[in-house]
Motif scaffolding. Sequence first.
Motif, PDB file in Angstrom:
ATOM      1  N   THR A   1       0.848  -1.193   0.000  1.00  0.00           N
ATOM      2  CA  THR A   1       0.000   0.000   0.000  1.00  0.00           C
ATOM      3  C   THR A   1       0.879   1.237   0.000  1.00  0.00           C
ATOM      4  OG1 THR A   1      -1.720  -1.139   1.245  1.00  0.00           O
ATOM      5  CG2 THR A   1      -1.795   1.241   1.275  1.00  0.00           C
ATOM      6  N   THR A   2       0.438   2.236  -0.717  1.00  0.00           N
ATOM      7  CA  THR A   2       1.044   3.554  -0.630  1.00  0.00           C
ATOM      8  C   THR A   2      -0.084   4.570  -0.704  1.00  0.00           C
ATOM      9  OG1 THR A   2       2.618   5.132  -1.522  1.00  0.00           O
ATOM     10  CG2 THR A   2       1.543   3.731  -3.109  1.00  0.00           C
ATOM     11  N   GLY A   3      -0.260   5.312   0.342  1.00  0.00           N
ATOM     12  CA  GLY A   3      -1.278   6.361   0.376  1.00  0.00           C
ATOM     13  C   GLY A   3      -2.631   5.960  -0.155  1.00  0.00           C
TER      14      GLY A   3
ATOM     15  N   ALA B   1      -6.005  -4.529  -7.606  1.00  0.00           N
ATOM     16  CA  ALA B   1      -5.498  -3.170  -7.390  1.00  0.00           C
ATOM     17  C   ALA B   1      -6.682  -2.276  -7.079  1.00  0.00           C
ATOM     18  CB  ALA B   1      -4.774  -2.658  -8.626  1.00  0.00           C
ATOM     19  N   LYS B   2      -6.598  -1.552  -5.979  1.00  0.00           N
ATOM     20  CA  LYS B   2      -7.662  -0.628  -5.607  1.00  0.00           C
ATOM     21  C   LYS B   2      -7.056   0.750  -5.383  1.00  0.00           C
ATOM     22  CE  LYS B   2     -11.600   0.221  -2.782  1.00  0.00           C
ATOM     23  NZ  LYS B   2     -12.560  -0.260  -1.843  1.00  0.00           N
ATOM     24  N   MET B   3      -7.572   1.706  -6.128  1.00  0.00           N
ATOM     25  CA  MET B   3      -7.064   3.075  -6.065  1.00  0.00           C
ATOM     26  C   MET B   3      -8.161   3.973  -5.540  1.00  0.00           C
ATOM     27  SD  MET B   3      -4.448   4.921  -6.991  1.00  0.00           S
ATOM     28  CE  MET B   3      -3.972   6.550  -7.457  1.00  0.00           C
TER      29      MET B   3
ATOM     30  N   SER C   1       3.240   9.852  -7.773  1.00  0.00           N
ATOM     31  CA  SER C   1       4.364   9.104  -8.359  1.00  0.00           C
ATOM     32  C   SER C   1       4.620   7.824  -7.574  1.00  0.00           C
ATOM     33  CB  SER C   1       5.628   9.970  -8.386  1.00  0.00           C
ATOM     34  OG  SER C   1       5.444  11.059  -9.250  1.00  0.00           O
ATOM     35  N   ASP C   2       4.467   7.886  -6.251  1.00  0.00           N
ATOM     36  CA  ASP C   2       4.640   6.682  -5.423  1.00  0.00           C
ATOM     37  C   ASP C   2       3.658   5.594  -5.837  1.00  0.00           C
ATOM     38  OD1 ASP C   2       6.700   7.810  -3.974  1.00  0.00           O
ATOM     39  OD2 ASP C   2       5.440   8.352  -2.255  1.00  0.00           O
ATOM     40  N   ALA C   3       2.412   5.972  -6.110  1.00  0.00           N
ATOM     41  CA  ALA C   3       1.399   4.993  -6.513  1.00  0.00           C
ATOM     42  C   ALA C   3       1.745   4.388  -7.870  1.00  0.00           C
ATOM     43  CB  ALA C   3       0.020   5.637  -6.541  1.00  0.00           C
ATOM     44  N   VAL C   4       2.159   5.208  -8.816  1.00  0.00           N
ATOM     45  CA  VAL C   4       2.525   4.712 -10.153  1.00  0.00           C
ATOM     46  C   VAL C   4       3.712   3.753 -10.041  1.00  0.00           C
ATOM     47  CG1 VAL C   4       3.428   5.380 -12.425  1.00  0.00           C
ATOM     48  CG2 VAL C   4       1.578   6.710 -11.366  1.00  0.00           C
ATOM     49  N   ASN C   5       4.737   4.131  -9.276  1.00  0.00           N
ATOM     50  CA  ASN C   5       5.905   3.264  -9.107  1.00  0.00           C
ATOM     51  C   ASN C   5       5.542   1.957  -8.420  1.00  0.00           C
ATOM     52  OD1 ASN C   5       7.708   5.009 -10.379  1.00  0.00           O
ATOM     53  ND2 ASN C   5       8.086   6.138  -8.496  1.00  0.00           N
TER      54      ASN C   5
END
Length: 139
Positions: free
Chosen positions: A20-22, A41-43, A50-54
């Motif tokens: 998880t990131t943010g 994947a849940k957004m 950028s953290d989420a994309v990476n």
Amino acid sequence: ALVSHPTDELAFKPELPERTTGNLTLRLDSHPTLRHPRLHAKMDGKRVTSDAVNLLFDYLEASLALSQQSVALWDLRACPLPGPTHFAECVRRGLELRPQLSAQIRLLVVLLPASLPMRLVVVTSLRLMVPKVPTLVTY
């Protein structure tokens, strides 16, 4: 069936640790009633980072390294519209992984928000970089 919704969430076994990131959560898990592991994947959140994309692409690469077929579920119902930089990065990295994704993803399910701009971005992205697999897009 390739897709089902098991009611016993406790029976899911992680194939990779959840990350998880943010505003992005990713997990790859299997269930005794499913033929293939589920890449989920849940957004959600106020903006794409950028953290989420990476994290998304690092996790995809880790799941591909397992060399097993899976079903992908992308829950974008609460996903905000990405900015041009993040969109371009997703397209670039998605195109790089497309051959591997085509070989290992058996089915892609995308849950979209009702927002027309976001639907247009996702449909455009799918046309550019989605693996050559059966794809269900719904909102």
